[in-house]
Design an enzyme around this catalytic site. Structure first.
Site, PDB file in Angstrom:
ATOM      1  N   LYS A  70      63.264   4.617 -14.028  1.00  0.00           N
ATOM      2  CA  LYS A  70      63.423   5.518 -15.176  1.00  0.00           C
ATOM      3  C   LYS A  70      64.803   5.404 -15.815  1.00  0.00           C
ATOM      4  O   LYS A  70      64.990   5.748 -16.969  1.00  0.00           O
ATOM      5  CB  LYS A  70      63.138   6.967 -14.758  1.00  0.00           C
ATOM      6  CG  LYS A  70      64.074   7.475 -13.675  1.00  0.00           C
ATOM      7  CD  LYS A  70      63.716   8.863 -13.162  1.00  0.00           C
ATOM      8  CE  LYS A  70      62.638   8.901 -12.146  1.00  0.00           C
ATOM      9  NZ  LYS A  70      62.870   8.127 -10.893  1.00  0.00           N
ATOM     10  N   HIS A  82      57.022  -3.948 -10.980  1.00  0.00           N
ATOM     11  CA  HIS A  82      55.648  -4.161 -11.469  1.00  0.00           C
ATOM     12  C   HIS A  82      54.761  -2.979 -11.036  1.00  0.00           C
ATOM     13  O   HIS A  82      55.190  -2.118 -10.278  1.00  0.00           O
ATOM     14  CB  HIS A  82      55.095  -5.468 -10.889  1.00  0.00           C
ATOM     15  CG  HIS A  82      55.098  -5.490  -9.388  1.00  0.00           C
ATOM     16  ND1 HIS A  82      56.262  -5.674  -8.665  1.00  0.00           N
ATOM     17  CD2 HIS A  82      54.107  -5.310  -8.481  1.00  0.00           C
ATOM     18  CE1 HIS A  82      55.969  -5.632  -7.376  1.00  0.00           C
ATOM     19  NE2 HIS A  82      54.676  -5.397  -7.229  1.00  0.00           N
ATOM     20  N   LYS A 104      46.653   7.069  -9.282  1.00  0.00           N
ATOM     21  CA  LYS A 104      47.640   6.174  -8.655  1.00  0.00           C
ATOM     22  C   LYS A 104      48.673   6.987  -7.884  1.00  0.00           C
ATOM     23  O   LYS A 104      49.201   7.975  -8.411  1.00  0.00           O
ATOM     24  CB  LYS A 104      48.350   5.362  -9.749  1.00  0.00           C
ATOM     25  CG  LYS A 104      49.466   4.482  -9.202  1.00  0.00           C
ATOM     26  CD  LYS A 104      50.299   3.871 -10.311  1.00  0.00           C
ATOM     27  CE  LYS A 104      51.483   3.142  -9.739  1.00  0.00           C
ATOM     28  NZ  LYS A 104      52.397   2.633 -10.773  1.00  0.00           N
ATOM     29  N   CYS A 137      55.059  -3.693  -3.101  1.00  0.00           N
ATOM     30  CA  CYS A 137      56.247  -3.674  -3.961  1.00  0.00           C
ATOM     31  C   CYS A 137      57.445  -3.464  -3.034  1.00  0.00           C
ATOM     32  O   CYS A 137      57.262  -3.134  -1.861  1.00  0.00           O
ATOM     33  CB  CYS A 137      56.077  -2.501  -4.930  1.00  0.00           C
ATOM     34  SG  CYS A 137      57.346  -2.268  -6.155  1.00  0.00           S
ATOM     35  N   HIS A 163      58.922   5.388   1.349  1.00  0.00           N
ATOM     36  CA  HIS A 163      59.233   4.775   2.655  1.00  0.00           C
ATOM     37  C   HIS A 163      57.960   4.646   3.494  1.00  0.00           C
ATOM     38  O   HIS A 163      57.936   4.983   4.686  1.00  0.00           O
ATOM     39  CB  HIS A 163      60.336   5.574   3.375  1.00  0.00           C
ATOM     40  CG  HIS A 163      61.496   5.843   2.472  1.00  0.00           C
ATOM     41  ND1 HIS A 163      62.250   4.820   1.931  1.00  0.00           N
ATOM     42  CD2 HIS A 163      61.983   6.993   1.937  1.00  0.00           C
ATOM     43  CE1 HIS A 163      63.174   5.337   1.125  1.00  0.00           C
ATOM     44  NE2 HIS A 163      63.021   6.644   1.108  1.00  0.00           N
ATOM     45  N   THR A 185      52.978   1.493 -14.125  1.00  0.00           N
ATOM     46  CA  THR A 185      53.597   2.776 -14.508  1.00  0.00           C
ATOM     47  C   THR A 185      54.746   3.136 -13.558  1.00  0.00           C
ATOM     48  O   THR A 185      54.714   2.775 -12.385  1.00  0.00           O
ATOM     49  CB  THR A 185      52.561   3.927 -14.487  1.00  0.00           C
ATOM     50  OG1 THR A 185      51.817   3.865 -13.270  1.00  0.00           O
ATOM     51  CG2 THR A 185      51.595   3.853 -15.657  1.00  0.00           C
ATOM     52  N   ARG A 186      55.725   3.860 -14.098  1.00  0.00           N
ATOM     53  CA  ARG A 186      56.838   4.395 -13.304  1.00  0.00           C
ATOM     54  C   ARG A 186      57.127   5.813 -13.786  1.00  0.00           C
ATOM     55  O   ARG A 186      57.192   6.051 -14.995  1.00  0.00           O
ATOM     56  CB  ARG A 186      58.112   3.563 -13.502  1.00  0.00           C
ATOM     57  CG  ARG A 186      58.102   2.217 -12.802  1.00  0.00           C
ATOM     58  CD  ARG A 186      58.250   2.388 -11.300  1.00  0.00           C
ATOM     59  NE  ARG A 186      58.376   1.135 -10.590  1.00  0.00           N
ATOM     60  CZ  ARG A 186      57.356   0.372 -10.171  1.00  0.00           C
ATOM     61  NH1 ARG A 186      56.121   0.722 -10.433  1.00  0.00           N
ATOM     62  NH2 ARG A 186      57.582  -0.735  -9.500  1.00  0.00           N
TER      63      ARG A 186
HETATM   64  C1  LIG Z   1      56.057   0.951  -5.331  1.00  0.00           C
HETATM   65  C2  LIG Z   1      57.235   1.410  -6.128  1.00  0.00           C
HETATM   66  C3  LIG Z   1      57.131   2.548  -6.916  1.00  0.00           C
HETATM   67  C4  LIG Z   1      58.226   3.016  -7.634  1.00  0.00           C
HETATM   68  N1  LIG Z   1      58.091   4.106  -8.430  1.00  0.00           N
HETATM   69  C5  LIG Z   1      59.107   4.498  -9.213  1.00  0.00           C
HETATM   70  C6  LIG Z   1      58.934   5.529 -10.157  1.00  0.00           C
HETATM   71  O1  LIG Z   1      57.828   6.088 -10.283  1.00  0.00           O
HETATM   72  N2  LIG Z   1      59.979   5.880 -10.942  1.00  0.00           N
HETATM   73  C7  LIG Z   1      61.183   5.251 -10.851  1.00  0.00           C
HETATM   74  O2  LIG Z   1      62.098   5.621 -11.587  1.00  0.00           O
HETATM   75  N3  LIG Z   1      61.379   4.249  -9.977  1.00  0.00           N
HETATM   76  C8  LIG Z   1      60.375   3.858  -9.161  1.00  0.00           C
HETATM   77  N4  LIG Z   1      60.536   2.820  -8.293  1.00  0.00           N
HETATM   78  C9  LIG Z   1      61.838   2.183  -8.175  1.00  0.00           C
HETATM   79  C10 LIG Z   1      62.117   1.237  -9.294  1.00  0.00           C
HETATM   80  O3  LIG Z   1      60.953   0.532  -9.638  1.00  0.00           O
HETATM   81  C11 LIG Z   1      63.258   0.317  -8.894  1.00  0.00           C
HETATM   82  O4  LIG Z   1      64.391   1.122  -8.561  1.00  0.00           O
HETATM   83  C12 LIG Z   1      63.624  -0.629 -10.019  1.00  0.00           C
HETATM   84  O5  LIG Z   1      62.489  -1.311 -10.480  1.00  0.00           O
HETATM   85  C13 LIG Z   1      64.672  -1.602  -9.527  1.00  0.00           C
HETATM   86  O6  LIG Z   1      64.928  -2.550 -10.534  1.00  0.00           O
HETATM   87  P1  LIG Z   1      65.870  -3.783 -10.259  1.00  0.00           P
HETATM   88  O7  LIG Z   1      66.149  -4.411 -11.567  1.00  0.00           O
HETATM   89  O8  LIG Z   1      67.012  -3.346  -9.390  1.00  0.00           O
HETATM   90  O9  LIG Z   1      64.983  -4.763  -9.314  1.00  0.00           O
HETATM   91  P2  LIG Z   1      63.872  -5.835  -9.734  1.00  0.00           P
HETATM   92  O10 LIG Z   1      62.938  -5.277 -10.736  1.00  0.00           O
HETATM   93  O11 LIG Z   1      63.286  -6.378  -8.474  1.00  0.00           O
HETATM   94  O12 LIG Z   1      64.689  -6.955 -10.468  1.00  0.00           O
HETATM   95  C14 LIG Z   1      65.552  -7.819  -9.810  1.00  0.00           C
HETATM   96  C15 LIG Z   1      65.345  -9.185 -10.447  1.00  0.00           C
HETATM   97  O13 LIG Z   1      66.344 -10.077 -10.001  1.00  0.00           O
HETATM   98  C16 LIG Z   1      65.718 -11.338  -9.820  1.00  0.00           C
HETATM   99  N5  LIG Z   1      66.541 -12.129  -8.894  1.00  0.00           N
HETATM  100  C17 LIG Z   1      66.857 -11.804  -7.622  1.00  0.00           C
HETATM  101  N6  LIG Z   1      67.641 -12.763  -7.074  1.00  0.00           N
HETATM  102  C18 LIG Z   1      67.812 -13.706  -8.032  1.00  0.00           C
HETATM  103  C19 LIG Z   1      68.510 -14.947  -8.061  1.00  0.00           C
HETATM  104  N7  LIG Z   1      69.171 -15.412  -6.995  1.00  0.00           N
HETATM  105  N8  LIG Z   1      68.492 -15.664  -9.201  1.00  0.00           N
HETATM  106  C20 LIG Z   1      67.822 -15.203 -10.298  1.00  0.00           C
HETATM  107  N9  LIG Z   1      67.134 -14.038 -10.317  1.00  0.00           N
HETATM  108  C21 LIG Z   1      67.134 -13.314  -9.194  1.00  0.00           C
HETATM  109  C22 LIG Z   1      64.369 -10.979  -9.233  1.00  0.00           C
HETATM  110  O14 LIG Z   1      63.446 -12.032  -9.315  1.00  0.00           O
HETATM  111  C23 LIG Z   1      63.988  -9.784 -10.053  1.00  0.00           C
HETATM  112  O15 LIG Z   1      63.269 -10.109 -11.214  1.00  0.00           O
HETATM  113  C24 LIG Z   1      59.456   2.325  -7.563  1.00  0.00           C
HETATM  114  C25 LIG Z   1      59.557   1.163  -6.792  1.00  0.00           C
HETATM  115  C26 LIG Z   1      58.454   0.706  -6.100  1.00  0.00           C
HETATM  116  C27 LIG Z   1      58.582  -0.565  -5.293  1.00  0.00           C
END
Ligand SMILES: Cc1cc2nc3c(=O)[nH]c(=O)nc-3n(C[C@H](O)[C@H](O)[C@H](O)COP(=O)(O)OP(=O)(O)OC[C@H]3O[C@@H](n4cnc5c(N)ncnc54)[C@H](O)[C@@H]3O)c2cc1C
Length: 365
Positions: free
Chosen positions: A331, A32, A249, A298, A254, A35-36
């Site tokens: 991304k 969330h 933004k 986040c 870390h 933007t990313r």
């Molecule tokens: C502040 C911040 C800034 C960032 N900026 C960038 C950026 O500029 N560019 C970039 O490329 N990346 C960026 N990142 C990293 C990037 O956002 C993450 O690597 C990416 O969103 C990870 O996606 P995901 O699907 O692994 O995790 P998530 O988006 O957290 O999705 C995991 C999902 O699994 C669900 N889930 C978990 N356990 C269960 C369960 N037991 N049952 C059902 N559902 C479950 C969760 O509710 C969640 O919706 C940033 C991250 C943060 C926190």
């Protein structure tokens, strides 16, 4: 990652069920915040560039299907000391992959993009194809397209446990039990709760982002302000132009180095978070360092080497895992969806993902 995997599996005419513990869009995980950054001159390692090219292609395709803009091009800046990892890494990826780029000093960067006030000695790599994605809209677009293709999606349905035997998998949720031929686990910060083998390999970390009101808003518009990764003496930071919220933004990688339990983390930003971020903006982006407009927390999910984990489960080849995106994964979602679909349904993945194998962390003799 899960939304993209759902879409790619549905597109291959698989019967697919997506399970999400919260709402379709929520603020408890990693995706969330409006933007990313997306960028091609990948300082983390040149091996990502091939995946990135495909990610761009798939984001553009998704935009076409969704009929709305998801990817905005601003150019990207990767900057820091001459010998530092960000500048050197971005240069290496650009040279190895023949990416268009320019190298500027801090003064030249300021003349071109006046919001930036870095020291003259700072080495800055400008790459014109960088930009940002709209993560909430991208997630919705992947899910909408998957639903149109016949996928089943159930939110507010947490997975409690899963198992695999004789080439089949089962999943028990708060609402029922399902059986299937394959399972893809993309649980973000909760990865280790579903796959205990990831306990030390996918570690959640609390982050905070700030949006500050610029005194010169025109310097921070998307056409005037490229996204950045920046190494300064206070650490590594990243930032964006104003978009959707009228604020500059940015965040610190870390942030306060706080490993957390995703079910018990402090989500409300604190005065210490704000102070740390405001000090950075005041020093390097003074025209963007006005009143605070918004702070959001986040979660990162860090692997030990900060590279992704994309692999089949070591004991259950019918189960694929995407984890440990270490704060730079968004991304790639579009292409990770394709990778996960390949991992569970193709003998040979179309992308070279050797670099992301889980067994690179296995203890050696
Ligand atoms: C502040 C911040 C800034 C960032 N900026 C960038 C950026 O500029 N560019 C970039 O490329 N990346 C960026 N990142 C990293 C990037 O956002 C993450 O690597 C990416 O969103 C990870 O996606 P995901 O699907 O692994 O995790 P998530 O988006 O957290 O999705 C995991 C999902 O699994 C669900 N889930 C978990 N356990 C269960 C369960 N037991 N049952 C059902 N559902 C479950 C969760 O509710 C969640 O919706 C940033 C991250 C943060 C926190």
């Amino acid at each position: 990652m899960g939304s993209a995997a759902l879409f790619h599996l549905a597109r291959r005419r698989r019967r697919v069920l997506g399970l999400e513990r919260f709402d379709l869009v929520h603020e408890y995980g990693s995706s969330h915040g409006l933007t990313r950054i997306i960028r091609l001159a990948y300082w983390e390692h040149p091996t990502y560039v091939a995946l990135l090219r495909r990610a761009y292609e798939l984001w553009r395709e998704l935009e076409g299907l969704a009929g709305e803009p998801l990817l905005h091009i601003t150019g990207s800046v990767d900057a820091g000391p001459e010998g530092g990892p960000i500048f050197q890494g971005a240069l290496r990826s650009s040279e190895l992959h023949g990416l268009p780029h320019e190298v500027l000093d801090g003064d030249e960067l300021h003349r071109r993009f006046p919001g930036y006030r870095l020291s003259k000695q700072t080495r800055c790599l400008y790459q014109p194809e960088g930009g940002f994605l709209l993560p909430e809209r991208c997630d919705v677009a992947h899910v909408t397209q998957a639903l149109d293709l016949g996928a089943d999606v159930r939110c507010r349905e947490p997975v409690l446990e899963w198992g695999a035997a004789s080439g089949r998998v089962w999943v028990r949720t708060a609402r029922g039990r399902y059986e299937a031929g394959r399972l893809v686990i993309c649980a973000g910060p909760w990865a280790a709760k579903l796959v205990p083998e990831l306990a030390r390999l996918a570690v959640p970390e609390r982050q905070v982002l700030a949006w500050l009101q610029p005194s010169r808003p025109e310097y921070f518009q998307p056409g005037a302000f490229p996204v950045f990764n920046l190494e300064v003496e206070e650490g590594h930071y990243y930032g964006f132009p104003s978009f959707l919220i009228p604020g500059f933004k940015f965040g610190k990688y870390h942030h306060r180095r706080e490993q957390v339990d995703p079910d018990a983390t402090r989500r409300e930003p604190e005065p210490e978070d704000e102070e740390l971020l405001r000090a950075f903006a005041g020093r390097y982006f003074p025209d963007g360092a006005g009143a605070t407009l918004m702070l959001k927390s986040c979660l990162f999910t860090n692997s030990p080497d900060r590279h992704f984990i994309l692999d089949r489960h070591p004991d259950h080849p019918e189960v694929a895992i995407a984890a440990g995106f270490s704060g730079h994964g968004y991304k790639f979602c579009s292409v990770i969806g394709e990778v996960m679909a390949d991992l569970v349904h193709a003998d040979r993945p179309r992308h070279d993902i050797e670099f992301f194998r889980l067994d690179r962390f296995a203890p050696t003799a």
